[in-house]
Design an enzyme around this catalytic site. Structure first.
Site, PDB file in Angstrom:
ATOM      1  N   HIS A  89       1.119  -1.276   0.745  1.00 16.22           N
ATOM      2  CA  HIS A  89      -0.345   0.245   0.005  1.00 16.22           C
ATOM      3  C   HIS A  89       0.485   0.857  -0.081  1.00 16.22           C
ATOM      4  O   HIS A  89       0.969   2.337   0.364  1.00 16.22           O
ATOM      5  CB  HIS A  89      -0.760   0.256   0.915  1.00 16.22           C
ATOM      6  CG  HIS A  89      -1.809  -1.081   1.034  1.00 16.22           C
ATOM      7  ND1 HIS A  89      -2.648  -1.333   2.045  1.00 16.22           N
ATOM      8  CD2 HIS A  89      -2.480  -1.600   0.273  1.00 16.22           C
ATOM      9  CE1 HIS A  89      -3.815  -2.412   1.804  1.00 16.22           C
ATOM     10  NE2 HIS A  89      -3.150  -2.452   0.328  1.00 16.22           N
ATOM     11  N   CYS A  97       9.226  18.343  -7.381  1.00 13.87           N
ATOM     12  CA  CYS A  97       9.623  16.929  -7.900  1.00 13.87           C
ATOM     13  C   CYS A  97      11.092  17.341  -8.213  1.00 13.87           C
ATOM     14  O   CYS A  97      11.566  17.965  -9.295  1.00 13.87           O
ATOM     15  CB  CYS A  97       8.852  16.792  -9.105  1.00 13.87           C
ATOM     16  SG  CYS A  97       9.133  14.835  -9.720  1.00 13.87           S
TER      17      CYS A  97
HETATM   18  N1  APR Z   1      -1.384  -6.809  18.235  1.00 14.66           N
HETATM   19  C1  APR Z   1      -2.155  -7.029  17.216  1.00 14.66           C
HETATM   20  N2  APR Z   1      -3.246  -7.282  16.590  1.00 14.66           N
HETATM   21  C2  APR Z   1      -3.715  -6.484  16.853  1.00 14.66           C
HETATM   22  C3  APR Z   1      -2.960  -4.736  18.088  1.00 14.66           C
HETATM   23  C4  APR Z   1      -1.901  -5.234  18.581  1.00 14.66           C
HETATM   24  N3  APR Z   1      -1.919  -4.717  19.420  1.00 14.66           N
HETATM   25  N4  APR Z   1      -4.431  -4.238  18.162  1.00 14.66           N
HETATM   26  C5  APR Z   1      -5.227  -3.879  16.763  1.00 14.66           C
HETATM   27  N5  APR Z   1      -4.825  -5.149  16.165  1.00 14.66           N
HETATM   28  C6  APR Z   1      -5.897  -5.915  14.818  1.00 14.66           C
HETATM   29  C7  APR Z   1      -7.227  -5.375  15.134  1.00 14.66           C
HETATM   30  O1  APR Z   1      -7.637  -6.286  15.879  1.00 14.66           O
HETATM   31  C8  APR Z   1      -7.180  -5.649  13.896  1.00 14.66           C
HETATM   32  O2  APR Z   1      -7.858  -7.192  13.587  1.00 14.66           O
HETATM   33  O3  APR Z   1      -5.152  -4.792  13.971  1.00 14.66           O
HETATM   34  C9  APR Z   1      -5.811  -5.082  12.960  1.00 14.66           C
HETATM   35  C10 APR Z   1      -6.014  -3.825  12.224  1.00 14.66           C
HETATM   36  O4  APR Z   1      -6.982  -3.713  11.335  1.00 14.66           O
HETATM   37  P1  APR Z   1      -7.205  -2.373  10.651  1.00 14.66           P
HETATM   38  O5  APR Z   1      -7.288  -1.185  11.006  1.00 14.66           O
HETATM   39  O6  APR Z   1      -8.340  -2.794   9.454  1.00 14.66           O
HETATM   40  O7  APR Z   1      -5.951  -1.839   9.678  1.00 14.66           O
HETATM   41  P2  APR Z   1      -5.193  -3.411   8.564  1.00 14.66           P
HETATM   42  O8  APR Z   1      -5.792  -4.735   8.770  1.00 14.66           O
HETATM   43  O9  APR Z   1      -3.953  -2.548   8.192  1.00 14.66           O
HETATM   44  O10 APR Z   1      -6.125  -2.629   6.970  1.00 14.66           O
HETATM   45  C11 APR Z   1      -5.683  -2.993   5.900  1.00 14.66           C
HETATM   46  O11 APR Z   1      -6.568  -0.666   5.132  1.00 14.66           O
HETATM   47  O12 APR Z   1      -7.832   1.406   5.213  1.00 14.66           O
HETATM   48  C12 APR Z   1      -6.622   0.365   4.498  1.00 14.66           C
HETATM   49  O13 APR Z   1      -4.708   1.298   3.346  1.00 14.66           O
HETATM   50  C13 APR Z   1      -5.113   0.588   4.868  1.00 14.66           C
HETATM   51  O14 APR Z   1      -3.562  -0.819   4.513  1.00 14.66           O
HETATM   52  C14 APR Z   1      -4.736  -0.045   5.358  1.00 14.66           C
HETATM   53  C15 APR Z   1      -6.046  -1.789   4.319  1.00 14.66           C
END
Ligand code: APR
Length: 243
Positions: A113, A140
């Site tokens: 990403h 740029c």
């Molecule tokens: N340790 C492990 N897991 C954790 C912790 C922690 N301390 N804190 C939160 N989590 C978990 C949450 O339970 C959740 O399942 O991490 C996950 C975070 O999920 P998202 O916030 O949805 O993040 P992500 O999956 O990386 O999002 C994917 O969405 O918005 C777009 O491009 C953006 O890369 C991002 C993509």
């Protein structure tokens, strides 16, 4: 004649915001669908950028500064340790735009990403490394136009290195998902792809995610606690990679 089996299995680790949460970097979906108080449609889509580029540039300038002051945690460090043992049999695929994996020592790493520490020139397509702010519309370094945006992949845009990632996922023996909600494709589909190609699948997350297929081994807890434990098990031979 067939070659000897590799000493170590091929491992693909997919990481998401949860692995950086213990470093103080906020996740996306844990606070009512808002990202640092902003609607994702406003700050993570090409349409949001077209509507209000300055607000979007400022938002990512803040995120870049926040990531720069964060430090890698025990989970990032454990994955770097695993790479030290597995070499290029380990590929870390991160959805995160921070640079905590590389600062912990990971080298075989894909930022699907994009990265906060790169800019993308809308005029010439250059992707220069970038540490400063973009809100004041700097030139740029390649073409001189003032058309730089953060090199992060927004909704509706194509993630980076998809061929390399998919080739690694179908060829891996072990697929590990760490700190990701499984809400965003194509990353969310990799566990099903890995399982279809007979990989052993592992989830290390604060809570069980909404994965499309169940993981073979799912562990709940903070990444900074459970990732080092799993890595130690793998390195000591106490965890079997076969299904
Ligand atoms: N340790 C492990 N897991 C954790 C912790 C922690 N301390 N804190 C939160 N989590 C978990 C949450 O339970 C959740 O399942 O991490 C996950 C975070 O999920 P998202 O916030 O949805 O993040 P992500 O999956 O990386 O999002 C994917 O969405 O918005 C777009 O491009 C953006 O890369 C991002 C993509």
């Amino acid at each position: 004649m067939t070659g000897a089996p590799p000493a170590f299995p091929r491992v693909v680790v997919l990481t998401g915001a949860g692995i950086s949460a213990d470093s103080g970097v906020p996740t996306f979906r844990d606070a009512g669908g808002l990202w640092e108080g902003h609607r994702v449609e406003d700050v993570a889509t090409p349409e949001g950028y077209e509507r209000d580029p300055v607000a979007v540039l400022r938002f990512y300038d803040d995120r870049r500064r926040g990531a720069a002051s964060a430090v890698p945690n025990a989970a990032h460090r454990a994955l770097a340790r695993l790479e030290g043992a597995l070499g290029d049999h380990l590929l870390v695929v991160t959805q995160n735009v921070d640079d905590l994996h590389e600062r912990a020592g990971s080298r075989n790493l894909v930022h699907m990403h994009g990265e906060l520490r790169r800019a993308l020139c809308v005029s010439c397509g250059a992707r220069p490394e970038w540490e400063g702010d973009l809100e004041d519309r700097p030139r740029c370094p390649e073409c001189g136009e003032r058309m730089l945006r953060p090199d992060v992949v927004w909704f509706g845009e194509l993630p980076y290195d998809l061929d390399r990632i998919e080739n690694a996922v179908v060829a891996c023996d072990v697929f590990v998902s760490i700190g990701t909600s499984g809400a965003v494709y194509p990353a969310a589909g990799y566990v099903a792809l890995a399982a279809a190609f007979r990989a052993r699948t592992v989830e290390l997350n604060l809570e069980p995610s909404d994965a499309v297929v169940p993981f073979d081994d799912a562990r709940a807890g903070r990444a900074s606690e459970i990732v080092p434990i799993w890595v130690d098990e793998v390195l000591s031979g106490g965890w079997t990679p076969s299904r």
